[in-house]
Write a protein that holds these residues in place. Structure first.
Motif, mmCIF file in Angstrom:
data_model
loop_
_atom_site.group_PDB
_atom_site.id
_atom_site.type_symbol
_atom_site.label_atom_id
_atom_site.label_comp_id
_atom_site.label_asym_id
_atom_site.label_seq_id
_atom_site.Cartn_x
_atom_site.Cartn_y
_atom_site.Cartn_z
ATOM 1 N N ALA A 14 0.842 -1.204 0.000
ATOM 2 C CA ALA A 14 0.000 0.000 0.000
ATOM 3 C C ALA A 14 0.875 1.251 0.000
ATOM 4 N N LEU A 15 1.944 1.213 0.792
ATOM 5 C CA LEU A 15 2.867 2.340 0.872
ATOM 6 C C LEU A 15 3.510 2.618 -0.484
ATOM 7 N N ARG A 16 3.980 1.574 -1.159
ATOM 8 C CA ARG A 16 4.611 1.727 -2.483
ATOM 9 C C ARG A 16 3.592 2.254 -3.495
ATOM 10 N N LYS A 17 2.376 1.719 -3.460
ATOM 11 C CA LYS A 17 1.322 2.172 -4.382
ATOM 12 C C LYS A 17 1.039 3.657 -4.175
ATOM 13 N N MET A 18 0.966 4.070 -2.916
ATOM 14 C CA MET A 18 0.647 5.467 -2.611
ATOM 15 C C MET A 18 1.816 6.396 -2.955
ATOM 16 N N GLU A 19 3.049 5.906 -2.784
ATOM 17 C CA GLU A 19 4.208 6.712 -3.188
ATOM 18 C C GLU A 19 4.147 6.963 -4.694
ATOM 19 N N CYS A 28 -3.823 15.976 -3.146
ATOM 20 C CA CYS A 28 -4.176 16.596 -1.875
ATOM 21 C C CYS A 28 -4.504 15.477 -0.877
ATOM 22 N N HIS A 29 -4.604 15.836 0.390
ATOM 23 C CA HIS A 29 -4.890 14.849 1.429
ATOM 24 C C HIS A 29 -6.191 14.100 1.147
ATOM 25 N N LYS A 30 -7.194 14.814 0.677
ATOM 26 C CA LYS A 30 -8.501 14.196 0.429
ATOM 27 C C LYS A 30 -8.393 13.096 -0.629
ATOM 28 N N GLU A 31 -7.652 13.353 -1.706
ATOM 29 C CA GLU A 31 -7.489 12.337 -2.761
ATOM 30 C C GLU A 31 -6.763 11.106 -2.218
ATOM 31 N N VAL A 32 -5.737 11.339 -1.402
ATOM 32 C CA VAL A 32 -4.973 10.237 -0.811
ATOM 33 C C VAL A 32 -5.859 9.435 0.141
ATOM 34 N N GLU A 33 -6.634 10.148 0.959
ATOM 35 C CA GLU A 33 -7.528 9.454 1.896
ATOM 36 C C GLU A 33 -8.577 8.633 1.149
ATOM 37 N N ASP A 34 -9.120 9.179 0.068
ATOM 38 C CA ASP A 34 -10.108 8.444 -0.731
ATOM 39 C C ASP A 34 -9.491 7.182 -1.328
ATOM 40 N N LYS A 35 -8.268 7.299 -1.818
ATOM 41 C CA LYS A 35 -7.563 6.164 -2.416
ATOM 42 C C LYS A 35 -7.288 5.100 -1.345
ATOM 43 N N LEU A 41 -8.011 -0.364 4.140
ATOM 44 C CA LEU A 41 -6.982 -0.542 5.175
ATOM 45 C C LEU A 41 -7.533 -0.140 6.538
ATOM 46 N N ILE A 42 -6.913 -0.636 7.590
ATOM 47 C CA ILE A 42 -7.328 -0.242 8.941
ATOM 48 C C ILE A 42 -6.857 1.191 9.189
ATOM 49 N N PRO A 43 -7.554 1.943 10.047
ATOM 50 C CA PRO A 43 -7.208 3.349 10.300
ATOM 51 C C PRO A 43 -5.739 3.573 10.676
ATOM 52 N N GLU A 44 -5.155 2.667 11.476
ATOM 53 C CA GLU A 44 -3.760 2.836 11.899
ATOM 54 C C GLU A 44 -2.826 2.772 10.686
ATOM 55 N N ALA A 45 -3.118 1.880 9.754
ATOM 56 C CA ALA A 45 -2.293 1.738 8.547
ATOM 57 C C ALA A 45 -2.408 2.993 7.685
ATOM 58 N N LYS A 46 -3.639 3.510 7.551
ATOM 59 C CA LYS A 46 -3.861 4.734 6.762
ATOM 60 C C LYS A 46 -3.049 5.886 7.346
ATOM 61 N N GLU A 47 -3.114 6.032 8.675
ATOM 62 C CA GLU A 47 -2.378 7.111 9.358
ATOM 63 C C GLU A 47 -0.881 6.990 9.123
ATOM 64 N N LYS A 48 -0.363 5.752 9.246
ATOM 65 C CA LYS A 48 1.063 5.495 9.047
ATOM 66 C C LYS A 48 1.492 5.895 7.635
ATOM 67 N N ILE A 49 0.681 5.525 6.651
ATOM 68 C CA ILE A 49 0.997 5.815 5.249
ATOM 69 C C ILE A 49 0.975 7.324 5.001
ATOM 70 N N LEU A 51 1.390 9.749 7.138
ATOM 71 C CA LEU A 51 2.538 10.333 7.823
ATOM 72 C C LEU A 51 3.820 10.133 7.011
ATOM 73 N N HIS A 52 4.004 8.927 6.504
ATOM 74 C CA HIS A 52 5.181 8.608 5.680
ATOM 75 C C HIS A 52 5.208 9.487 4.429
ATOM 76 N N LEU A 53 4.066 9.631 3.773
ATOM 77 C CA LEU A 53 3.996 10.432 2.541
ATOM 78 C C LEU A 53 4.332 11.902 2.802
ATOM 79 N N ILE A 54 3.880 12.410 3.948
ATOM 80 C CA ILE A 54 4.160 13.806 4.299
ATOM 81 C C ILE A 54 5.644 13.968 4.648
ATOM 82 N N GLU A 55 6.169 13.070 5.497
ATOM 83 C CA GLU A 55 7.570 13.145 5.925
ATOM 84 C C GLU A 55 8.547 13.060 4.759
ATOM 85 N N HIS A 56 8.198 12.269 3.739
ATOM 86 C CA HIS A 56 9.096 12.079 2.591
ATOM 87 C C HIS A 56 8.701 12.971 1.409
ATOM 88 N N ASN A 57 7.891 13.972 1.694
ATOM 89 C CA ASN A 57 7.488 14.992 0.722
ATOM 90 C C ASN A 57 6.758 14.453 -0.522
#
Length: 159
Positions: A14-19, A28-35, A41-49, A51-57
């Motif tokens: 999921a992380l690789r797909k979202m990257e 935008c955040h809304k598009e990422v959240e919709d995807k 995914l479980i809420p914790e996984a969504k949050e982790k992803i 956060l990772h996307l924001i931290e790595h720009n």
């Protein structure tokens, strides 16, 4: 017809797909959240992803808003009102919307407006001046141009 159960995706997949999703085009955040929602995914996984996307720009709301405004203006010939409305629908803050609109050069903005209005006016085959004006106004309003610009230009083109 065969029923195929939804394949579950691992956190790494999921992380690789979202990257890739965010690298291909600013999001935008809304598009990422919709995807992510569509990946079930479980809420914790969504949050982790996220956060990772924001931290790595990969995910940067300001960069998204600015490129969205520049692109919609130069490619689709949208006015500031339509761009503002579309950004609001994507939950972009008023501060970022203002910042994004400042990316558009005012001379280029007005030049685009005049070219668009003149081109559309020349394509309207209506002979009745009132109906002609109405069609031009409707077209320019739909594109999100400011009323004061529209009415001045309509008077100039269809006296």
């Amino acid at each position: 017809m065969h029923y195929k159960p939804q394949q579950s995706v691992t956190l790494t997949e999921a992380l690789r797909k979202m990257e890739h999703y965010c690298a291909y085009q600013d999001r935008c955040h809304k598009e990422v959240e919709d995807k992510l929602y569509s990946m079930k995914l479980i809420p914790e996984a969504k949050e982790k992803i996220i956060l990772h996307l924001i931290e790595h720009n990969f995910l940067n709301e300001e960069r998204f808003a600015k490129s969205f405004a520049r692109g919609k203006h130069s490619i689709k010939k949208w006015g500031k009102q339509r761009i503002t409305q579309e950004l609001k629908q994507r939950n972009i803050s008023a501060f970022l919307i203002k910042s994004a609109l400042n990316e558009i050069d005012i001379e280029e903005y007005l030049s685009t407006f005049h070219q668009l209005a003149e081109k559309k006016n020349s394509l309207i085959s209506e002979t009745n001046v009132h109906k002609r004006r109405k069609k031009l106004i409707a077209y320019l309003q739909y594109r999100g141009w400011e009323s004061n610009l529209i009415f001045e230009k309509v008077k100039e083109l269809n006296p």
